[in-house]
Design an enzyme around this catalytic site. Structure first.
Site, PDB file in Angstrom:
ATOM      1  N   LYS A 152       0.912  -1.184   0.096  1.00 54.91           N
ATOM      2  CA  LYS A 152      -0.078   0.133   0.050  1.00 54.91           C
ATOM      3  C   LYS A 152       0.987   1.333  -0.113  1.00 54.91           C
ATOM      4  O   LYS A 152       1.951   1.290   0.726  1.00 54.91           O
ATOM      5  CB  LYS A 152      -0.928  -0.032   1.253  1.00 54.91           C
ATOM      6  CG  LYS A 152      -1.918  -1.259   1.285  1.00 54.91           C
ATOM      7  CD  LYS A 152      -3.258  -0.973   0.525  1.00 54.91           C
ATOM      8  CE  LYS A 152      -3.978  -2.290   0.677  1.00 54.91           C
ATOM      9  NZ  LYS A 152      -5.083  -2.123  -0.220  1.00 54.91           N
ATOM     10  N   LYS A 178       0.380  -9.812  -2.071  1.00 56.16           N
ATOM     11  CA  LYS A 178      -0.846  -9.778  -3.148  1.00 56.16           C
ATOM     12  C   LYS A 178      -0.794  -8.388  -3.956  1.00 56.16           C
ATOM     13  O   LYS A 178      -0.600  -7.453  -3.136  1.00 56.16           O
ATOM     14  CB  LYS A 178      -1.936 -10.007  -2.504  1.00 56.16           C
ATOM     15  CG  LYS A 178      -3.247  -9.825  -3.144  1.00 56.16           C
ATOM     16  CD  LYS A 178      -4.545  -9.840  -2.280  1.00 56.16           C
ATOM     17  CE  LYS A 178      -5.838  -9.371  -3.023  1.00 56.16           C
ATOM     18  NZ  LYS A 178      -5.682  -8.009  -3.210  1.00 56.16           N
ATOM     19  N   ASP A 180      -2.711  -5.564  -5.789  1.00 51.57           N
ATOM     20  CA  ASP A 180      -4.247  -5.086  -5.299  1.00 51.57           C
ATOM     21  C   ASP A 180      -4.941  -4.999  -6.568  1.00 51.57           C
ATOM     22  O   ASP A 180      -4.448  -5.345  -7.633  1.00 51.57           O
ATOM     23  CB  ASP A 180      -4.140  -3.356  -4.820  1.00 51.57           C
ATOM     24  CG  ASP A 180      -4.996  -3.234  -3.796  1.00 51.57           C
ATOM     25  OD1 ASP A 180      -4.239  -2.475  -2.696  1.00 51.57           O
ATOM     26  OD2 ASP A 180      -5.853  -3.778  -3.426  1.00 51.57           O
ATOM     27  N   GLU A 181      -6.304  -4.981  -6.177  1.00 51.03           N
ATOM     28  CA  GLU A 181      -7.316  -5.595  -7.410  1.00 51.03           C
ATOM     29  C   GLU A 181      -7.131  -4.407  -8.583  1.00 51.03           C
ATOM     30  O   GLU A 181      -7.661  -4.950  -9.603  1.00 51.03           O
ATOM     31  CB  GLU A 181      -8.746  -5.265  -6.866  1.00 51.03           C
ATOM     32  CG  GLU A 181      -9.279  -4.155  -6.341  1.00 51.03           C
ATOM     33  CD  GLU A 181      -8.893  -3.421  -4.997  1.00 51.03           C
ATOM     34  OE1 GLU A 181      -8.321  -4.615  -4.165  1.00 51.03           O
ATOM     35  OE2 GLU A 181      -9.207  -2.442  -4.529  1.00 51.03           O
ATOM     36  N   HIS A 270     -10.174 -12.246  -6.504  1.00 52.42           N
ATOM     37  CA  HIS A 270     -10.552 -10.963  -5.864  1.00 52.42           C
ATOM     38  C   HIS A 270     -12.139 -11.094  -6.324  1.00 52.42           C
ATOM     39  O   HIS A 270     -12.328 -10.998  -7.429  1.00 52.42           O
ATOM     40  CB  HIS A 270      -9.699  -9.901  -6.158  1.00 52.42           C
ATOM     41  CG  HIS A 270      -9.709  -8.658  -5.094  1.00 52.42           C
ATOM     42  ND1 HIS A 270     -10.735  -7.928  -5.196  1.00 52.42           N
ATOM     43  CD2 HIS A 270      -9.110  -8.270  -4.369  1.00 52.42           C
ATOM     44  CE1 HIS A 270     -10.786  -7.010  -4.251  1.00 52.42           C
ATOM     45  NE2 HIS A 270      -9.606  -7.285  -3.618  1.00 52.42           N
ATOM     46  N   LYS A 310     -13.210  -2.990   7.449  1.00 56.39           N
ATOM     47  CA  LYS A 310     -13.807  -1.643   6.767  1.00 56.39           C
ATOM     48  C   LYS A 310     -14.714  -2.010   5.833  1.00 56.39           C
ATOM     49  O   LYS A 310     -15.465  -1.229   5.114  1.00 56.39           O
ATOM     50  CB  LYS A 310     -12.739  -1.139   6.285  1.00 56.39           C
ATOM     51  CG  LYS A 310     -12.265  -1.613   4.948  1.00 56.39           C
ATOM     52  CD  LYS A 310     -10.871  -0.855   4.264  1.00 56.39           C
ATOM     53  CE  LYS A 310     -10.637  -1.524   2.996  1.00 56.39           C
ATOM     54  NZ  LYS A 310      -9.336  -1.059   2.670  1.00 56.39           N
ATOM     55  N   GLY A 354      -9.377  -6.528   4.707  1.00 59.74           N
ATOM     56  CA  GLY A 354     -10.090  -5.341   4.678  1.00 59.74           C
ATOM     57  C   GLY A 354     -10.145  -4.841   5.894  1.00 59.74           C
ATOM     58  O   GLY A 354     -11.113  -5.071   6.793  1.00 59.74           O
TER      59      GLY A 354
HETATM   60  C1  CAP Z   1      -7.550  -4.591   1.845  1.00 60.75           C
HETATM   61  C2  CAP Z   1      -7.798  -4.537   0.260  1.00 60.75           C
HETATM   62  C3  CAP Z   1      -8.996  -5.644  -0.534  1.00 60.75           C
HETATM   63  C4  CAP Z   1     -10.001  -5.522   0.478  1.00 60.75           C
HETATM   64  C5  CAP Z   1     -11.018  -6.354  -0.544  1.00 60.75           C
HETATM   65  C6  CAP Z   1      -8.223  -3.193  -0.337  1.00 60.75           C
HETATM   66  O1  CAP Z   1      -6.672  -3.870   2.187  1.00 60.75           O
HETATM   67  O2  CAP Z   1      -6.624  -4.674  -0.551  1.00 60.75           O
HETATM   68  O3  CAP Z   1      -9.013  -5.350  -1.628  1.00 60.75           O
HETATM   69  O4  CAP Z   1      -9.921  -6.242   1.471  1.00 60.75           O
HETATM   70  O5  CAP Z   1     -12.297  -6.404   0.236  1.00 60.75           O
HETATM   71  O6  CAP Z   1      -8.113  -2.921  -1.548  1.00 60.75           O
HETATM   72  O7  CAP Z   1      -9.043  -2.788   0.506  1.00 60.75           O
HETATM   73  P1  CAP Z   1      -6.418  -3.321   3.588  1.00 60.75           P
HETATM   74  P2  CAP Z   1     -12.932  -7.965   0.452  1.00 60.75           P
HETATM   75  O8  CAP Z   1      -6.284  -4.561   4.380  1.00 60.75           O
HETATM   76  O9  CAP Z   1      -5.261  -2.109   3.306  1.00 60.75           O
HETATM   77  O10 CAP Z   1      -8.002  -2.767   3.888  1.00 60.75           O
HETATM   78  O11 CAP Z   1     -11.686  -8.671   0.825  1.00 60.75           O
HETATM   79  O12 CAP Z   1     -14.028  -7.534   1.317  1.00 60.75           O
HETATM   80  O13 CAP Z   1     -13.205  -8.543  -0.893  1.00 60.75           O
HETATM   81 MG    MG Z   2      -7.317  -4.649  -2.569  1.00 65.74          MG
END
Ligand code: CAP
Ligand code: MG
Length: 430
Positions: A152, A178, A180-181, A270, A310, A354
């Site tokens: 991040k 990982k 990010d998406e 994801h 979150k 998250g």
């Molecule tokens: C979490 C995360 C994930 C979310 C996706 C984000 O980062 O990388 O994409 O968890 O949500 O981009 O927010 P943090 P879910 O750990 O810094 O929050 O897992 O509910 O699909």
């Molecule tokens: Mg993410």
């Protein structure tokens, strides 16, 4: 002369046969439409019907009609003859039970909650390539959750900077880094460059720790590009590929499941965009069904929420999602889940991510137990002493949970955990 035939699709005395596919819907009829007619319209439009009676309707086609066999308040149970569904084609299934029906004027709201796949339908799908056992064997991790983190800020690093954050994550004891998406192959971080840098530092981290390290590198794109990216991952010794399965689409995931399986790559799914249709309890498609569909198609793991972080999702829903992915026999939960016998299909890992940090690890593990991929991203990179200390703190929190110790107790002899608790305590991000 009758102008419509929706009631031909309602028969509450019908007992679904063992080979019938069953779907549970939440529905709200529009004004002036009875529940029976509204439910009949769902069954009609998702099987053989249309809006008006037909002059040509051979008797044999009645055998293909869906049947509303139970209406309980705003919940309708509909059974579908197996012949309606092309063998092994989950995309066509979606066109049927998750297609036109969402747009019908006769309904104010409609939500597809869950589906029971009969064995005769499941038998045409390969399911997950590895299963949870296979993943644990591949990663040489037993008796604890697998852990990972996303560098991040989400995007912006160069390939080299990205890999350095991943190295710190691995050296802090995590199994995975990982993407990010929304990171694929951008001008500042080309996929090929990232694979090169990540491969170099993965090898170094493995040498220095003696542990198996891996990453969910995001191949999301058109299918032909995803194939090329999967090839590069396999050539570089990786054992996972990451796909944003909702935006990529069911067809792409089905294609890539076999392609990645042939390359020995597990798929990290994801679920970005799922909340566009899964969050509204009155309209759309439940996460339970999305998770079930992805196990059927054969991803190795999919995000299922945290309940304490979150993003949306209650404890009960999170626990149900874990069952859908990990169990061979899933029991019905009224209005939330239908029975499902997976008939030996391999399992898939739930992924909890998250808004997590070390202070929330026990709460998440109390819900999921050990068979989980735990992703803590901001919650390690925001640690006062940096990424590596954040990963160490998270691993200490996992150890505390396994030892049955409170985090305060553990923190007395775990400096990194103490420092994480000092910053975040047990805060639950909004
Ligand atoms: C979490 C995360 C994930 C979310 C996706 C984000 O980062 O990388 O994409 O968890 O949500 O981009 O927010 P943090 P879910 O750990 O810094 O929050 O897992 O509910 O699909
Ligand atoms: Mg993410």
């Amino acid at each position: 002369m009758a102008t419509d035939w929706y009631m031909d699709f309602v028969d509450t005395s019908h007992e679904p046969g063992k080979d019938e596919l069953i779907a549970l819907f939440y529905f709200e009829p529009a004004a002036g439409i009875s529940r029976e007619e509204a439910a009949g319209r769902i069954a009609s439009e998702s099987s053989t019907g249309t809006w008006t009676t037909l002059t040509t309707l051979p008797d044999r086609m009645k055998g293909l009609q869906a049947t509303v066999f139970e209406i309980e308040g705003n919940y309708a149970s509909i059974s579908y003859p197996l012949e309606l569904w092309e063998e092994g084609n989950a995309v066509q299934l979606m066109s049927g039970i998750a297609g036109n029906i969402f747009g019908m004027k006769a309904l104010r709201n409609l939500r597809l909650i869950d589906v029971t796949f009969p064995q005769a339908y499941i038998s045409h799908f390969r399911g997950p390539h590895f299963g949870m056992e296979g993943i644990r064997k591949m990663m040489k991790v037993h008796g604890r959750p697998l852990t990972g983190a996303v560098p991040k800020p989400k995007v912006g690093f160069s390939a080299r900077e990205h890999a350095k954050v991943a190295y710190e994550t691995w050296m802090g004891g995590f199994d995975f880094a990982k993407d990010d998406e929304n990171l694929t192959s951008t001008s500042f971080n080309r996929f090929e460059d990232r694979v090169g840098e990540m491969t170099r530092l993965r090898d170094r981290a493995e040498q220095e720790t003696g542990e198996t390290k891996s990453a969910f590198l995001n191949i999301t794109a058109d299918t032909e590009t995803m194939k090329k990216r999967a090839d590069l991952l396999a050539e570089s010794g990786w054992n996972y590929a990451m796909i944003d399965v909702v935006v990529a689409g069911t067809a792409a995931v089905a294609t890539m499941r076999d392609y990645c399986s042939d390359l020995g790559l597990a798929i990290h799914a994801h679920r970005a965009m799922h909340a566009a249709f899964s969050r509204n309890r009155k309209h759309g498609i439940s996460m339970q069904f999305l998770a079930k569909l992805m196990r059927l198609i054969g991803v190795s793991q999919i995000h299922t929420g945290t309940a304490v972080g979150k993003l949306s999702g209650t404890k009960k829903e999170v626990a149900l999602l874990a069952d859908v992915l990990r169990e061979q026999r899933v029991n019905a939960v009224p209005r939330l889940l239908l029975d499902q016998d997976w008939g030996g299909m391999k399992t898939a890992f739930p992924v909890s991510s998250g808004g997590l940090h070390p202070g929330l690890v026990p709460a998440v593990l109390d819900i999921y137990g050990c068979d989980l991929v735990l992703l803590v991203s901001g919650g390690i990179h925001g640690h006062p002493d940096g990424t590596r200390a954040g990963a160490v703190a998270t691993m200490q929190a996992v150890e505390a949970w396994r030892e049955g110790l409170s985090l305060e107790e553990k923190a007395k002899h775990s400096r990194e955990l103490a420092r994480a608790l000092g910053k975040w305590g047990y805060v639950r991000p909004k």
